[in-house]
Design a protein around this motif. Structure first.
Motif, PDB file in Angstrom:
ATOM      1  N   LEU A  22      54.287  73.103  84.398  1.00 21.84           N
ATOM      2  CA  LEU A  22      53.653  73.470  85.680  1.00 21.84           C
ATOM      3  C   LEU A  22      53.204  72.499  86.275  1.00 21.84           C
ATOM      4  O   LEU A  22      53.381  72.238  87.536  1.00 21.84           O
ATOM      5  N   CYS A  23      52.617  71.364  85.687  1.00 24.00           N
ATOM      6  CA  CYS A  23      52.066  70.130  86.368  1.00 24.00           C
ATOM      7  C   CYS A  23      53.255  69.458  86.936  1.00 24.00           C
ATOM      8  O   CYS A  23      53.121  68.904  88.126  1.00 24.00           O
ATOM      9  N   GLU A  24      54.221  69.151  86.175  1.00 23.62           N
ATOM     10  CA  GLU A  24      55.596  68.468  86.456  1.00 23.62           C
ATOM     11  C   GLU A  24      56.179  69.294  87.775  1.00 23.62           C
ATOM     12  O   GLU A  24      56.697  68.529  88.508  1.00 23.62           O
ATOM     13  N   THR A  25      56.305  70.489  87.600  1.00 22.65           N
ATOM     14  CA  THR A  25      56.755  71.406  88.608  1.00 22.65           C
ATOM     15  C   THR A  25      56.248  71.213  90.093  1.00 22.65           C
ATOM     16  O   THR A  25      56.547  71.030  91.225  1.00 22.65           O
ATOM     17  N   SER A  26      54.705  71.150  89.864  1.00 17.93           N
ATOM     18  CA  SER A  26      54.040  70.657  91.098  1.00 17.93           C
ATOM     19  C   SER A  26      54.161  69.611  91.736  1.00 17.93           C
ATOM     20  O   SER A  26      54.419  69.356  93.007  1.00 17.93           O
ATOM     21  N   LYS A  27      54.708  68.567  91.039  1.00 14.35           N
ATOM     22  CA  LYS A  27      54.910  67.149  91.496  1.00 14.35           C
ATOM     23  C   LYS A  27      56.440  67.281  92.184  1.00 14.35           C
ATOM     24  O   LYS A  27      56.500  66.527  93.331  1.00 14.35           O
ATOM     25  N   VAL A  28      57.377  67.980  91.628  1.00 17.16           N
ATOM     26  CA  VAL A  28      58.608  68.454  92.292  1.00 17.16           C
ATOM     27  C   VAL A  28      58.467  68.914  93.804  1.00 17.16           C
ATOM     28  O   VAL A  28      59.053  68.652  94.498  1.00 17.16           O
ATOM     29  N   LEU A  29      57.404  69.865  93.926  1.00 25.71           N
ATOM     30  CA  LEU A  29      57.025  70.570  95.269  1.00 25.71           C
ATOM     31  C   LEU A  29      56.540  69.422  96.115  1.00 25.71           C
ATOM     32  O   LEU A  29      56.773  69.592  97.288  1.00 25.71           O
ATOM     33  N   MET A  30      55.866  68.531  95.366  1.00 27.37           N
ATOM     34  CA  MET A  30      55.145  67.554  96.389  1.00 27.37           C
ATOM     35  C   MET A  30      56.414  66.700  96.845  1.00 27.37           C
ATOM     36  O   MET A  30      56.213  66.216  98.081  1.00 27.37           O
TER      37      MET A  30
ATOM     38  N   THR B 111      52.818  65.334  74.931  1.00 31.82           N
ATOM     39  CA  THR B 111      53.310  66.525  75.377  1.00 31.82           C
ATOM     40  C   THR B 111      53.325  66.863  76.909  1.00 31.82           C
ATOM     41  O   THR B 111      52.501  65.995  77.612  1.00 31.82           O
ATOM     42  N   VAL B 112      54.447  67.681  77.187  1.00 29.85           N
ATOM     43  CA  VAL B 112      54.380  67.787  78.965  1.00 29.85           C
ATOM     44  C   VAL B 112      54.159  69.032  79.368  1.00 29.85           C
ATOM     45  O   VAL B 112      54.269  70.127  78.723  1.00 29.85           O
ATOM     46  N   CYS B 113      53.497  68.934  80.449  1.00 30.46           N
ATOM     47  CA  CYS B 113      52.998  70.230  81.226  1.00 30.46           C
ATOM     48  C   CYS B 113      53.986  70.859  82.159  1.00 30.46           C
ATOM     49  O   CYS B 113      54.267  70.070  83.217  1.00 30.46           O
TER      50      CYS B 113
ATOM     51  N   TYR C 223      50.126  58.541  86.962  1.00 30.67           N
ATOM     52  CA  TYR C 223      49.102  58.220  85.902  1.00 30.67           C
ATOM     53  C   TYR C 223      49.030  59.379  84.863  1.00 30.67           C
ATOM     54  O   TYR C 223      49.064  59.388  83.778  1.00 30.67           O
ATOM     55  N   LEU C 224      48.893  60.403  85.643  1.00 30.82           N
ATOM     56  CA  LEU C 224      48.745  61.801  85.041  1.00 30.82           C
ATOM     57  C   LEU C 224      50.111  61.919  83.996  1.00 30.82           C
ATOM     58  O   LEU C 224      50.084  62.556  82.950  1.00 30.82           O
ATOM     59  N   SER C 225      51.220  61.698  84.674  1.00 24.52           N
ATOM     60  CA  SER C 225      52.534  61.856  83.992  1.00 24.52           C
ATOM     61  C   SER C 225      52.588  60.955  82.881  1.00 24.52           C
ATOM     62  O   SER C 225      53.051  61.117  81.786  1.00 24.52           O
ATOM     63  N   TYR C 226      52.179  59.722  82.950  1.00 25.48           N
ATOM     64  CA  TYR C 226      52.088  58.666  81.852  1.00 25.48           C
ATOM     65  C   TYR C 226      51.045  59.207  80.830  1.00 25.48           C
ATOM     66  O   TYR C 226      51.429  59.175  79.486  1.00 25.48           O
ATOM     67  N   ALA C 227      50.037  59.707  81.172  1.00 25.33           N
ATOM     68  CA  ALA C 227      49.138  60.255  80.038  1.00 25.33           C
ATOM     69  C   ALA C 227      49.588  61.467  79.203  1.00 25.33           C
ATOM     70  O   ALA C 227      49.646  61.451  78.079  1.00 25.33           O
ATOM     71  N   GLU C 228      50.539  62.188  80.095  1.00 17.26           N
ATOM     72  CA  GLU C 228      51.358  63.264  79.281  1.00 17.26           C
ATOM     73  C   GLU C 228      52.301  62.899  78.230  1.00 17.26           C
ATOM     74  O   GLU C 228      52.354  63.056  77.033  1.00 17.26           O
TER      75      GLU C 228
ATOM     76  N   VAL D  73      47.604  69.796  77.886  1.00 19.17           N
ATOM     77  CA  VAL D  73      47.711  68.958  78.968  1.00 19.17           C
ATOM     78  C   VAL D  73      46.319  69.463  79.800  1.00 19.17           C
ATOM     79  O   VAL D  73      45.479  68.555  80.029  1.00 19.17           O
ATOM     80  N   ASN D  74      46.401  70.567  80.246  1.00 17.75           N
ATOM     81  CA  ASN D  74      45.365  70.892  81.414  1.00 17.75           C
ATOM     82  C   ASN D  74      43.924  70.926  80.881  1.00 17.75           C
ATOM     83  O   ASN D  74      43.067  71.042  81.559  1.00 17.75           O
ATOM     84  N   GLN D  75      43.838  71.158  79.361  1.00 15.72           N
ATOM     85  CA  GLN D  75      42.592  71.057  78.935  1.00 15.72           C
ATOM     86  C   GLN D  75      42.152  69.768  78.207  1.00 15.72           C
ATOM     87  O   GLN D  75      40.973  69.774  77.640  1.00 15.72           O
ATOM     88  N   SER D  76      42.930  68.712  78.616  1.00 16.94           N
ATOM     89  CA  SER D  76      42.498  67.575  77.897  1.00 16.94           C
ATOM     90  C   SER D  76      41.704  66.774  78.714  1.00 16.94           C
ATOM     91  O   SER D  76      41.377  67.079  79.820  1.00 16.94           O
ATOM     92  N   VAL D  77      41.256  65.928  78.364  1.00 22.56           N
ATOM     93  CA  VAL D  77      40.211  64.740  78.967  1.00 22.56           C
ATOM     94  C   VAL D  77      40.746  64.059  80.232  1.00 22.56           C
ATOM     95  O   VAL D  77      40.425  63.490  81.397  1.00 22.56           O
ATOM     96  N   TYR D  78      42.309  64.231  80.219  1.00 22.86           N
ATOM     97  CA  TYR D  78      42.774  63.466  81.524  1.00 22.86           C
ATOM     98  C   TYR D  78      43.279  64.400  82.678  1.00 22.86           C
ATOM     99  O   TYR D  78      43.720  64.011  83.526  1.00 22.86           O
ATOM    100  N   SER D  79      42.747  65.753  82.594  1.00 23.95           N
ATOM    101  CA  SER D  79      42.962  66.733  83.557  1.00 23.95           C
ATOM    102  C   SER D  79      41.686  66.654  84.548  1.00 23.95           C
ATOM    103  O   SER D  79      41.713  67.722  85.383  1.00 23.95           O
ATOM    104  N   THR D  80      40.915  65.841  84.232  1.00 24.59           N
ATOM    105  CA  THR D  80      39.723  65.946  85.159  1.00 24.59           C
ATOM    106  C   THR D  80      39.589  64.375  86.174  1.00 24.59           C
ATOM    107  O   THR D  80      39.980  63.199  85.536  1.00 24.59           O
TER     108      THR D  80
END
Length: 279
Positions: free
Chosen positions: A123-131, A119-121, A108-113, A56-63
């Motif tokens: 740590l990315c989803e954990t950061s959203k829980v923190l938010m 595939t699901v990241c 949108y990022l979760s939709y892309a995942e 996820v983090n190295q995909s085109v959707y991570s920028t």
């Protein structure tokens, strides 16, 4: 008592909790930023094809306009902790609005995942829980100090998030296929072409996106034992050092006839195989 200690002593339990959550978020985002700039390496949170921080983090959707989303996330958490620590006036409603805009954009990022990368990241989803936690605490503190949250403020924050989604979509839509490549993928398989890759490999992810749903008709060999249906022995026999690697094999897969290393354009694959691309 020094002035800076007096300022810090005014921080309440909720303030300290928000700062602690923000620091945790900054650590997560710092790691994801590191991961973004060290392509070709697996992450400790790569658990399989359906759960991979690297993919996820190295995909085109991570920028976002060339800026890693992880850096934007780091700046969000840093801003939240800075606002609280420095006692900025109107801190809680400001943090609430920042969080609403960020969470809307993150949808949108979760939709892309889930639907594009499949595939699901973690740590990315954990950061959203923190938010969400930060937003909830900010909302509670805003209500407790009897500050009225204007509806137009919330609508504005939501619109900012939606604008971010729109900009991301239009800058990234070129990476999703607009044609059906089912017959092309089947033809590649019939001609003996096989893609060797790993589920977390960023270039493998880009290659997969070129085919979209038609990827299922390709002959694909997973080289990481943590991936789905791994064939590590086959990768060792072919001496796969970089992924993706395309190999044309004999009908019984016993002999290698041709090899191409790296992401291949659909036009190049068509030229190599003789398989026609859809009009």
């Amino acid at each position: 008592m020094p002035a800076d200690l007096k300022k810090n002593s005014k921080l309440g339990k909720v303030d300290l909790l928000i700062i602690a959550i923000s620091i945790l978020g900054m650590v997560i985002m710092a790691y994801l930023t590191y991961l973004k700039f060290t392509s070709g390496k697996s992450s400790f949170c790569d658990f399989g094809e359906g759960v991979s921080c690297s993919a996820v983090n190295q995909s085109v959707y991570s920028t976002f306009f060339g800026i890693p989303v992880a850096i934007l996330g780091f700046l969000y958490f840093a801003a939240v902790s800075g606002i609280i620590f420095n006692g900025v006036a109107g801190a809680y409603p400001l943090i609430l609005l920042m969080t609403v805009a960020s969470l809307v954009f993150s949808l949108y990022l979760s939709y892309a995942e889930v639907f594009l990368l499949k595939t699901v990241c973690v740590l990315c989803e954990t950061s959203k829980v923190l938010m969400v936690l930060i937003g909830g605490l900010a909302f509670w503190k805003t209500r407790s100090v009897k500050v009225k949250i204007m509806t137009n403020w919330l609508v504005g924050a939501i619109l900012v998030g939606v604008l971010g989604i729109g900009l991301s979509y239009f800058t990234q839509k070129g990476f999703t296929p607009t044609k059906n490549y089912d017959d092309f993928a089947r033809c590649l398989t019939e001609k003996g072409w096989t893609e060797y890759g790993t589920f977390w490999c960023p270039n493998c992810g880009r290659q997969k996106l070129m085919f979209g749903d038609s990827f299922q008709y390709l002959e694909y060999v997973e080289c990481d034992p943590r991936g789905d249906n791994p064939q590590t022995d086959r990768c060792l026999i072919r001496d796969i050092e970089k992924t993706p690697t395309w190999i044309r094999e004999s009908e019984d897969n016993s002999t290698e006839l041709e090899r191409q290393i790296g992401v291949q354009s659909l036009e190049k694959l068509s030229e190599l195989s003789g398989c026609p691309l859809p009009e």
